[in-house]
Design a protein around this motif. Structure first.
Motif, PDB file in Angstrom:
ATOM      1  N   LYS A   1       0.807  -1.215   0.000  1.00 58.21           N
ATOM      2  CA  LYS A   1       0.000   0.000   0.000  1.00 58.21           C
ATOM      3  C   LYS A   1       0.843   1.269   0.000  1.00 58.21           C
ATOM      4  O   LYS A   1       0.307   2.374  -0.021  1.00 58.21           O
ATOM      5  CB  LYS A   1      -0.938   0.001   1.207  1.00 58.21           C
TER       6      LYS A   1
ATOM      7  N   ASP B   1       4.009   8.970  -2.951  1.00 61.43           N
ATOM      8  CA  ASP B   1       3.484  10.135  -2.239  1.00 61.43           C
ATOM      9  C   ASP B   1       3.738  10.055  -0.739  1.00 61.43           C
ATOM     10  O   ASP B   1       3.732  11.088  -0.054  1.00 61.43           O
ATOM     11  CB  ASP B   1       1.976  10.280  -2.496  1.00 61.43           C
ATOM     12  N   ASP B   2       3.966   8.843  -0.218  1.00 61.29           N
ATOM     13  CA  ASP B   2       4.300   8.711   1.194  1.00 61.29           C
ATOM     14  C   ASP B   2       5.657   9.317   1.515  1.00 61.29           C
ATOM     15  O   ASP B   2       5.944   9.641   2.671  1.00 61.29           O
ATOM     16  CB  ASP B   2       4.303   7.234   1.608  1.00 61.29           C
TER      17      ASP B   2
ATOM     18  N   THR C   1       3.112   4.179  -1.487  1.00 65.18           N
ATOM     19  CA  THR C   1       3.281   4.850  -2.778  1.00 65.18           C
ATOM     20  C   THR C   1       4.352   5.916  -2.655  1.00 65.18           C
ATOM     21  O   THR C   1       4.782   6.271  -1.554  1.00 65.18           O
ATOM     22  CB  THR C   1       1.972   5.508  -3.255  1.00 65.18           C
TER      23      THR C   1
END
Length: 224
Positions: free
Chosen positions: A58, A62-63, A60
């Protein structure tokens, strides 16, 4: 049968040092990370060691990216200052990495009140303007300096410190911490925004009742 004495003689200090170093690295390696990262699962409860890891499937890109520090904060308040943080609760990719950042904006005359970070040391970089920055050691020695653009100052973990913009133009500061969750305790808020009874504040700070009431009203503390 004859026993040789070499097996019973003490090892040389150099050999003993090599043995100790070997065991040190053996123990250290046993604590090495078994995965590349631990992106914070913000939906799970936070424990003393930080957030639980998000399932790798989970995670990505963007994390690992945060865009919340690009705009100056609102300094239209009574301290004439703004602090915008990039801690693990906003930037989950920082979880477990031992670092975080913040942006501080100070209008002329603005101040970040006396405060401490119980979980981290802090490094401050003045990007714009000039400020007076200082910290107080545990023996009450004050280390104070006027910092100009490009200057860096470090505040050791847990010590009280502050910044004041004494210039005529806005100041912009970048801050980094040695923890993804450094914590924050503002001294005046702890005293005058808490539920601590006024009588105890007066006894422990030597302030009179009128001044305690004034500060509680200013900072939003409970009247008592």
């Amino acid at each position: 049968m004859c026993l040789t004495t070499t097996a019973l003689t003490p090892k040389s200090p150099v050999k003993m040092l090599h043995v100790l170093l070997f065991f040190y690295f053996l123990v250290s390696s046993s604590h090495a990370a078994v995965q590349d990262f631990c992106v914070a699962d913000l939906k799970a409860p936070q424990g003393p060691a930080g957030y639980s890891c998000k399932t790798p499937a989970k995670v990505t890109v963007d994390d690992f990216v945060y865009s919340g520090l690009g705009v100056a904060g609102n300094t239209s308040n009574f301290i004439k200052a703004s602090i915008n943080t990039a801690f693990a609760d906003k930037f989950p990719g920082l979880n477990g990495l031992g670092l975080s950042m913040a942006r501080v904006d100070l209008a002329p005359g603005g101040a970040i009140p006396m405060h401490s970070h119980p979980g981290a040391s802090e490094t401050l970089l003045v990007a714009k303007g000039s400020v007076i920055a200082a910290f107080v050691s545990s023996d009450n020695t004050v280390y104070s300096k006027t910092l100009k653009e490009g200057d860096i100052m470090v505040f050791p973990q847990g010590l009280l410190h502050f910044e004041v913009n004494t210039g005529r133009t806005p100041a912009h500061i970048w801050v980094s911490f040695s923890s993804s969750n450094p914590g924050l305790q503002i001294l005046s808020y702890a005293l005058f925004r808490s539920s601590l009874p006024s009588e105890l504040i007066e006894k422990t700070t030597f302030l009179d009742d009128d001044e305690v009431k004034r500060l509680k009203a200013l900072l939003g503390g409970l009247a008592s």
